[in-house]
Structure formats: C-alpha cells, structure tokens
Design an enzyme around this catalytic site. Structure first.
Site, PDB file in Angstrom:
ATOM      1  CB  SER A  32      -0.912   0.016   1.230  1.00 37.66           C
ATOM      2  OG  SER A  32      -0.141  -0.041   2.420  1.00 37.66           O
ATOM      3  CG  HIS A  52      -2.737  -0.495  -3.068  1.00 43.54           C
ATOM      4  ND1 HIS A  52      -3.069   0.792  -2.751  1.00 43.54           N
ATOM      5  CD2 HIS A  52      -2.962  -1.233  -1.946  1.00 43.54           C
ATOM      6  CE1 HIS A  52      -3.465   0.842  -1.503  1.00 43.54           C
ATOM      7  NE2 HIS A  52      -3.419  -0.373  -0.995  1.00 43.54           N
ATOM      8  CD  GLU A  89      -3.648   3.657  -5.300  1.00 36.98           C
ATOM      9  OE1 GLU A  89      -3.724   4.901  -5.310  1.00 36.98           O
ATOM     10  OE2 GLU A  89      -3.056   3.020  -4.401  1.00 36.98           O
ATOM     11  CG  ASN A  95      -3.028   4.539   1.411  1.00 35.82           C
ATOM     12  OD1 ASN A  95      -4.183   4.596   1.815  1.00 35.82           O
ATOM     13  ND2 ASN A  95      -2.387   3.391   1.271  1.00 35.82           N
TER      14      ASN A  95
END
Length: 740
Positions: free
Chosen positions: A438, A459, A471, A509
C-alpha cells in the site's frame, strides 16, 4: 423454421410456424446493447407494424448478443442533452414507445439473459411476461439513481404495480440489481430458467402462453399487509414517510432520491399524471450538479477501464492473456485476491510459509467461497468447481509456471525484496511479479530482480470483494506491455484500474492521510471525536476520518503515515499520536478500542483520548478569524479537514503521480468513498473556485502552519482563472480550461 421478415440495422424480425413473432436486438458496433435514438426509431416502426398485424399469436423480445439483453439507455446521449426541450423529447419518445408495447393486442414476452438494466428493464416491464436465464450474469435492475437520475420511461410507474411499493422503492432508491432467482421471488419475472434447459424451456413457456395457461406469477404483495399497503392511502403514506426518514440524511446531496419518491407516489393516481411527473422530475434532475458529477464519474470509470487510457496502443494490440495466478501469502488480502481471481475463471495457487499457515489460508478461502456462492445462489456443484480452482500450498515450485505472481505478505521492504529475489530465480522469464503493497517502493522490489520491466504494483483495497479500485503502480522500469496485461487482468476480475507513479502512498493513501492526520491533530487539541466524524458525514463522506482510522487499524495507519513522512507536510505529530495509541494496544475496531470503544464488533462510545504532550495547541485559534475566510459553503471544521485532501490531490496532479484529473477524482471516490455527489476533490476545487481555495489556504496557513501552503499549480490557476474541468460536458477531457 423461422421466416425472416423486413431487415433492420439493429433488429431481426422472424415469424415461426406458431405465428409467434420474435424481435431480436443486436446493436452493431457495441459490445452490449444500448437504447439509442436509432434503436428507438426502429423499434417504434416494428411496434407500429405489429399494431396492425393480423394473425400474430405472440411477440417475443430478446437479444442476439451473448453479453446480455439491454444495458439501458445510451448514457452518452443523455449527457449530451443540452436543454429541457431535448430531454423532454427523449423521455416522451421512450414513454410512448413502451406504452405502445404495453397496449399491443397480442401477448408479449421479454426473454432476458445477462444485464437487463435501466431502459432494458423498463422495456421488459411493458411486456405481459418476463422470463430470464438463471445464472450469475443475469442482472435485473434500475440503476439510474447512481447517475443522479430516476427511471424516465415508466419504471417508477410500472414497477410498484408489479412487485409492490416497498420492494419497488428499494430497487429504485438503491439502484441495486437482482438475480433471476431473486426476481422470481419478487414477482418481477415469471420464470427463471436453467442455462442447461434454456432454449427448450423458453419454447415451453411460449407454448404455455399460447395455450393461455402461463405459470402463476408470485406476488409477495398479496399478503394481507401487502394488500393493505397497496390499496389504502394510509398504508402507502406510512411506507413513504418511513422511506423519507431512512434517506433524510442523503436528500440534500442526492435530489434524485426525493424525485424518485415523488414519482413513485404519483403512480397511484391518474395514469397520465404519473407519467408526466416522472418525465418532469427526470428533466429537472438533468440540470443538477449532482447528476452532472455522477455522469462525469460514469465516463471516468469507462475511461479507466479502457487500456488505451494508460498504455501505448501497440502494447494493447500485443497484450498476452494471463491464465494462472500465483499469490504469495494467504492472509486476508491474499485469500481475497485469490478467491476473486478464481471467481472469474483463473487457476489460482496460494503459497504459505508452512502447513499450519496453509491450513489457516484454506479455511479463509473456503469461507470466502461459500459466502460468495450463497450470495450468488450457486449450486453445490458450482461451488465445488470454484474451490477446485484454488490451491493453497507450501512449495513455491507450484507457481513456477504462473503467468502472474502477486505478493501479499508483511509490509517490510527487506522481506519483500528477498521474496522478489527468490521469485526471480524460480519463475518463468516472462512471469509478471506484482506487489500488493500500500505504500512501499515498487522500484526497490524491481531492483532486487533481473526483470524490472515485468515488475509492478497491484494495490487492492480491503475488503477485496467490495472495493472496486485497484491502483496499478508503474515502477521506473515497468514496460507498457506489462501494464497492458495487468490492466486486462484487473478488468477481467471486475475491478476498475487507475495507473499511478511509484511514489510513497501512491495516490489514494497520499491524498487520504493529510485528512486523517488533521483529524488526529484536532482530537489531540480537544475537538469532539463524534463531531468531527459527523461533520464529514454531513459533507457526504461514507464515514468520518476517525471511524475510518478505527476500521483500517491504527497500526496499519501508522505504518502508511510513516512512509509518507518525507512527502506530506505535518505528519510527525500524527505519527507520535498514533504510535502512542498503538503502544497502548489501541489498534481500533479489531482490538476493541481506538478512537471509539467496541463490543462484539459494534461501536459503543467515544474512547477517552490520551492527549500527546507535544501535540500542537490551536484550540480556539480560529475564534475571531472566521470573518477572514471567503465563503466556500463549508463549516470551519469541514474546511480544516477537507482542504488538506484538496491540496494533496492538486500536488499529485502537479507531480504526475497520476496525470489525468478525472482519474484522480475517480480513484478518491472509489478508493475512499469521497463524496460522489461532488465529483471528487478536483471537482470540489472547481466548484468552490481556485482563487477562493487559495485565499482560504492562506488563512489556514497563518493559523495552523505550512502544511496548508497552496500548491504552485493552484496559485497559477487562480491567477489565470483556470479550472480542472470544463463545466459544460461530462464527457470532456481533463485539461485545465479558462473560465473567461
């Protein structure tokens, strides 16, 4: 032997020995059937011919495409409607067409397989009978609410009469589809037919209709309570009132919910008035910002699923299909990825470190498969077949011939690098190696191998089966062919990809954590946990930042935040606060305590919050300062929490983390639930105005520090009066445009 009649561009009309006319739809040049102006015109002509036809025993409507019956109206045509007059013409045409089908003098039968959505279901509702293939590809529903619209071709008028008011409201207000088996229980279709008996049983059903003895349709509404609701004004009023209370919090942001209720309510009055209400509500909704934003997200999703949005066309042409998937690690993420791939036909092998871990992995996989099988109504044989496609082993040699290997192990860069070195030695030279990290460097893992061009990030978000976004992380050496193959895989398993650069936190993130971090700092200053969460919910977030941190796990959040420390400003106090809570055993929901307390997985109350001694103190800092902010329709709390997400989204565009504005917004909506009605963070900046956002950031920077400094791109856009998206066209590209 069927006799072929007049030729059409999108339809074939045939008549069989029973004098049954079959009208088969096959829209040319489209992977799925959609109802556009040409299709409507041809169908109108066919129906006019049928109105005067003598000797026709019955009419069957069906699709020649294996992909499905009808995906609905052409969304592009809806988005292109430029004025209420054009919208009225579209709605009036569809309503007249389906009324004409309903009033045909002979029995009409809709034969459904695959998606039957939106205008497809409204067409089927106008028929006397509906039958459907009973397999997982059949999806029946009215998803218009997801575009900020309501059904406009009679769906709000006919569906309540067929399945009852509560069930109809549920389908229309959620936009969810049902399977063939569920549709039978609702009374929506007359028979769900096994794929093995499809052709024969369709003919049997038609024969029953011709003999005037079709199977009796189930009517759940015929129970006493159901009849009272349907037949009395009081009963209906109680249902409508309860429904409005249930969705009250969403009505402000999603006006289609209120429009749907008003339209359905009108179906219990005079028929012309009901259809007119539906028409007018649809036209009014088209002009709302929510509708335009949801349409833009629809087209963004379509673009994201197109290989050509991300890769060189030649890489797409030479794309090599993946068949066998290896997954390293059978924990929650690894098992979820493996089960998802197996659901979509891939052979999957999961590798664990020892037999004990493998046994736990098998239990996870079995549980996931059984839940999926129950949800999809699978037979025991199909469930067993799915389980047979997944193996959990301890020998890495079992994946030596895999086309793609995805690692889902502990988030430690040295451990992952060692794994990639090992995989590089044992795998076929053309096997793609992907990491589900991540936040860690994909480049660092690629550099541990001799196949950098075949290394990338995939991801997935947790829970894997629910979260649509993946992702796809492009490292420095990753080539277009590898990206193309991974994009094909992501699409094949029903997910939506967004390609990002290999930077800490990637896109989602990185944008999310300044928002979460600001919430942590505000709690440390003494702000109410519940108030912070409630204010972001009222903006349109699915849950507040502190609820989300508890769900993710504070240990996981601390780890991701640590990887962003050198990129995102102001995270050091946040890291200290999270570290203190983790050291205290407060991991969030999974430990029973985080920002909230939990009992048996359910939230009970706010937890007492141990304030960090080094936490900055800004309590009351905004007192007397509020008048200096420019009105952006946000509260003081919302502004402080949301502006960090807006600015980090701009920086990600500025730095090329993702170079497409629509992709940034789409990723944040799909990956975090960022208020969909706004269109995403860059759309919010456009809606507020770049100059206003810049000015308010200056005030926030003065109050709280340099983490609120405006990105260079925002400053330039404010000076030049530019926006990220054109206002007029939901299908437009994402180049910044002038508002002069």
């Amino acid at each position: 032997m069927n006799k072929k009649e007049r030729s059409y561009k999108s339809f074939t009309v045939t008549t069989d020995y029973r004098s049954v006319v079959t009208i088969t739809l096959n829209v040319q040049g489209r992977p799925m059937n959609v109802m556009d102006a040409s299709v409507m015109s041809e169908l109108s002509q066919i129906v006019r011919d049928l109105q005067h036809r003598i000797g026709c025993a019955a009419v069957i409507f069906r699709s020649a495409k294996e992909s499905g019956f009808l995906a609905g109206a052409d969304v592009g045509a809806i988005a292109d409607l430029s004025c209420p007059v054009e919208a009225a013409k579209l709605i009036d045409g569809g309503q007249r067409l389906f009324d004409a089908i309903e009033w045909l003098p002979m029995p009409t039968i809709s034969v459904i397989h695959g998606p039957c959505l939106g205008g497809g279901l409204e067409w089927a509702l106008a028929c006397d009978y509906r039958i459907a293939r009973d397999n997982s590809s059949t999806k029946i529903g009215l998803p218009e609410i997801k575009l900020g619209l309501i059904p406009g071709w009679g769906g709000t008028q006919r569906l309540p009469k067929l399945i009852g008011l509560p069930a109809a409201l549920s389908m229309i207000l959620t936009g969810k589809h049902v399977s063939a088996a569920e549709a039978v229980k609702l009374g929506l279709i007359d028979r769900a037919i096994s794929p093995d008996d499809w052709d024969d049983d369709v003919d049997v059903f038609v024969d029953l209709v011709l003999a005037s003895s079709p199977p009796r349709r189930r009517h759940a509404k015929n129970a006493y309570l159901g009849r009272w609701i349907e037949k009395t004004r009081l009963g209906r009023a109680l249902v409508f009132a309860a429904t409005r209370r249930r969705i009250a919090a969403k009505l402000q942001h999603y006006p289609a919910l209120g429009a749907a209720i008003r339209s359905v309510r009108s179906s219990y009055g005079l028929r012309p008035k009901g259809f007119m209400t539906e028409r007018n509500e649809f036209i009014d909704l088209l002009a709302t910002p929510t509708c335009r934003h949801l349409l833009q997200l629809f087209f963004a999703r379509e673009s994201a699923r197109s290989l050509r949005s991300w890769t060189d066309p030649s890489a797409v042409i030479h794309e090599k299909l993946l068949r066998k998937i290896g997954v390293i690690g059978a924990g929650a993420m690894g098992a979820g990825i493996g089960q998802l791939a197996a659901n979509h036909g891939y052979e999957v092998v999961l590798v664990e470190v020892d037999e004990q871990a493998a046994d736990r992995g098998r239990e996870r996989v079995t549980t996931l498969v059984r839940k999926w099988a129950r949800h999809k109504g699978m037979s025991h044989a199909n469930e067993s077949e799915l389980l047979d496609r997944i193996r959990v082993v301890t020998e890495a040699d079992a994946i030596a011939d895999a086309d793609l290997v995805i690692e889902a192990i502990v988030e430690k860069i040295d451990v992952k690098q060692n794994l990639f070195r090992t995989l590089d030695r044992i795998m076929s030279p053309e096997t793609i190696l992907a990491t589900n990290t991540s936040s860690l460097s994909v480049d660092a893992m690629a550099n541990a191998t001799g196949r950098g061009r075949l290394v990338a990030g995939l991801h997935f978000f947790n829970p894997v089966h629910k979260m649509e976004l993946v992702e796809v992380v492009r490292a420095k050496q990753t080539d277009d062919a590898t990206i193309a193959r991974l994009l094909g895989f992501v699409r094949a398993i029903g997910k939506t990809p967004v390609v990002t650069a290999d930077t800490p936190g990637f896109l989602v993130n990185r944008v999310l954590f300044p928002y979460l971090g600001e919430a942590v700092l505000m709690v440390a200053e003494g702000h109410s946990i519940r108030d912070l969460d409630n204010q972001t919910r009222s903006f349109g977030m699915p849950m507040g930042p502190l609820e989300l941190l508890d769900q993710v796990g504070l240990d996981v959040a601390w780890h991701v935040a640590r990887s962003l420390d050198n990129i995102v400003s102001g995270l050091r106090p946040v890291l200290d606060q999270l570290q203190m809570m983790v050291d205290d055993g407060r991991m969030g929901k999974k430990s029973g305590s985080g920002f909230y307390r939990y009992r048996n997985g359910k939230r009970t109350a706010e937890a007492t919050f141990p304030r960090l001694k080094s936490a900055p103190s800004h309590a009351g800092a905004a007192d007397g300062h509020e008048a200096r902010f420019v009105n952006d329709s946000l509260t003081t709390t919302q502004r402080r929490l949301l502006y960090p997400m807006l600015t980090e989204s701009i920086r990600c565009k500025e730095q090329g983390v993702v170079d497409k504005c629509w992709a940034i917004d789409l990723a944040m909506v799909l990956g975090t639930g960022f208020a969909p009605h706004t269109g995403g963070p860059l759309h919010v900046v456009d809606s507020i105005g770049q100059h206003i956002v810049h000015e308010n950031l200056r005030q926030l920077q003065e109050l709280y520090g340099d983490r609120f400094a405006s990105p260079r791109m925002l400053v330039e856009m404010a000076k030049q009066n530019r926006q990220f998206f054109p206002k007029s066209n939901p299908q437009s590209n994402d180049h910044a445009v002038s508002t002069h």
